[in-house]
Design an enzyme around this catalytic site. Structure first.
Site, PDB file in Angstrom:
ATOM      1  N   SER A  18       0.789  -1.241   0.000  1.00  0.00           N
ATOM      2  CA  SER A  18       0.000   0.000   0.000  1.00  0.00           C
ATOM      3  C   SER A  18       0.814   1.280   0.000  1.00  0.00           C
ATOM      4  O   SER A  18       0.235   2.362  -0.115  1.00  0.00           O
ATOM      5  CB  SER A  18      -0.962  -0.001   1.186  1.00  0.00           C
ATOM      6  OG  SER A  18      -1.999  -0.931   0.962  1.00  0.00           O
ATOM      7  N   TYR A 111     -10.611   2.201   5.763  1.00  0.00           N
ATOM      8  CA  TYR A 111      -9.612   1.876   4.749  1.00  0.00           C
ATOM      9  C   TYR A 111     -10.207   0.935   3.705  1.00  0.00           C
ATOM     10  O   TYR A 111     -10.755  -0.110   4.039  1.00  0.00           O
ATOM     11  CB  TYR A 111      -8.435   1.216   5.446  1.00  0.00           C
ATOM     12  CG  TYR A 111      -7.173   1.125   4.642  1.00  0.00           C
ATOM     13  CD1 TYR A 111      -6.310   2.214   4.544  1.00  0.00           C
ATOM     14  CD2 TYR A 111      -6.820  -0.052   4.001  1.00  0.00           C
ATOM     15  CE1 TYR A 111      -5.126   2.122   3.835  1.00  0.00           C
ATOM     16  CE2 TYR A 111      -5.642  -0.146   3.288  1.00  0.00           C
ATOM     17  CZ  TYR A 111      -4.802   0.949   3.206  1.00  0.00           C
ATOM     18  OH  TYR A 111      -3.634   0.852   2.495  1.00  0.00           O
ATOM     19  N   SER A 112     -10.078   1.309   2.437  1.00  0.00           N
ATOM     20  CA  SER A 112     -10.599   0.469   1.353  1.00  0.00           C
ATOM     21  C   SER A 112      -9.706   0.593   0.132  1.00  0.00           C
ATOM     22  O   SER A 112      -9.505   1.695  -0.398  1.00  0.00           O
ATOM     23  CB  SER A 112     -12.029   0.881   0.982  1.00  0.00           C
ATOM     24  OG  SER A 112     -12.476   0.164  -0.154  1.00  0.00           O
ATOM     25  N   ASN A 113      -9.183  -0.533  -0.339  1.00  0.00           N
ATOM     26  CA  ASN A 113      -8.363  -0.528  -1.549  1.00  0.00           C
ATOM     27  C   ASN A 113      -9.142  -0.062  -2.773  1.00  0.00           C
ATOM     28  O   ASN A 113      -8.553   0.429  -3.740  1.00  0.00           O
ATOM     29  CB  ASN A 113      -7.809  -1.935  -1.789  1.00  0.00           C
ATOM     30  CG  ASN A 113      -6.731  -2.318  -0.795  1.00  0.00           C
ATOM     31  OD1 ASN A 113      -5.941  -1.488  -0.381  1.00  0.00           O
ATOM     32  ND2 ASN A 113      -6.707  -3.584  -0.401  1.00  0.00           N
ATOM     33  N   GLY A 256       2.972  -0.786   3.951  1.00  0.00           N
ATOM     34  CA  GLY A 256       2.339  -1.695   3.011  1.00  0.00           C
ATOM     35  C   GLY A 256       2.417  -3.140   3.451  1.00  0.00           C
ATOM     36  O   GLY A 256       3.416  -3.575   4.024  1.00  0.00           O
TER      37      GLY A 256
END
Length: 301
Positions: A18, A111-113, A256
């Site tokens: 990330s 949090y969201s990709n 990440g």
């Protein structure tokens, strides 16, 4: 290397997960500075009718809410399972849109990709170029990151000397070498490869104002609470995390997680930077906090 016994190469390449989000956010904010993207413009302006689902409407979500993780979009990676294969960005988005919104845009933080997949799609729509090319042109070449790249579709290898990465499931199971893996499931949210020294150079250059105009850097550093994911007193800006240091002041970075690797790091406004990588994705809270304490110790010395 558990197979050969060879040591981890010094400053080898790792999958940075990330931390990719910060690169993507920088590109978006450069385009904001160029007047080509509006932070408070709705996603539908750039991707008409693409973002629709239960409680989800791209006419109600801004670009800022994508970058700041306040859109309420469900996280696609929660629903991919163990199917390791090539995923297109649209497949990732479609996976997310099969699930309801977490909350109304702008009313909370989670949090969201998915947010960064959409940010990457917006970059491609506005520039007419692949996201990987924009990151390479606007950041990697600009500040001389010699060991950083965005893997091409289908590229499961790591180009330069690198430590092997391992995966363990369940927690008491054997370690499995997962170094070679198709990283496409991460795309704009987590696909990149880099080294600790290149990440230090990137975050240092960013904070020093070498990548963004002052107005856009100030927006990037405008934060909301993000303790649920990043720990006590952590805050999230536009693809940038701030954490208080035990010796005073803040560190700025991201961190990440990717199968085989975990990276944590940060840079300070007075020019210190450090990144730590380990060769197994950490799934426990205690392990991640230990890694962050190692970063804090380095930055405070």
């Amino acid at each position: 290397d558990l197979a050969t016994g060879s040591k981890v190469p010094r400053d080898g390449q790792v999958r940075i997960g990330s931390n990719t989000k910060t690169f993507v956010a920088v590109v978006v904010l450069q385009l904001v500075g160029e007047g080509r993207i509006g932070l408070d413009t709705m996603v539908d302006t750039y991707l008409p009718e693409l973002v629709r689902g239960e409680g989800i409407d791209g006419r109600r979500i801004t670009v800022r809410e994508l970058l700041q993780q306040t859109s309420g979009l469900p996280n696609y990676s929660d629903y991919l399972g163990d199917d390791v294969r090539y995923y297109s960005p649209r497949e990732l988005l479609d996976t997310a849109l099969q699930h309801p919104a977490e909350f109304d845009p702008g009313t909370s933080w989670k949090y969201s990709n998915t947010n960064y997949v959409l940010a990457g799609l917006i970059v491609q729509k506005v520039t007419g170029r692949p996201l990987a090319e924009e990151i390479d042109r606007r950041i990697i070449k600009r500040i001389g990151l010699r060991h950083t790249y965005f893997p091409a579709p289908g590229d499961a290898s790591i180009r330069e000397p690198h430590p092997h990465g391992y995966y363990r499931e369940p927690a008491d199971g054997p370690l499995r070498d997962i170094t070679e893996i198709d990283p496409s499931w991460g795309w704009a949210a987590g696909q990149m490869v880099s080294t600790n020294s290149d990440l230090n150079r990137f975050f240092g250059a960013l904070l020093a104002g070498h990548l963004l105009p002052s107005a856009q850097l100030a927006q990037m550093r405008s934060t909301v609470p993000a303790e649920a994911t990043f720990g006590p007193a952590a805050r999230y800006g536009l693809g940038l995390v701030s954490r208080p240091l035990p010796c005073g002041g803040l560190s700025w970075g991201h961190g990440g997680s990717f199968p085989g690797y975990e990276t944590r790091g940060g840079a300070t406004d007075d020019g210190r930077a450090t990144t730590v990588a380990v060769t197994m994705q950490l799934t426990d809270e205690a392990g991640r906090r230990n890694l962050e304490r190692a970063v804090d110790t380095a930055l405070c010395r």
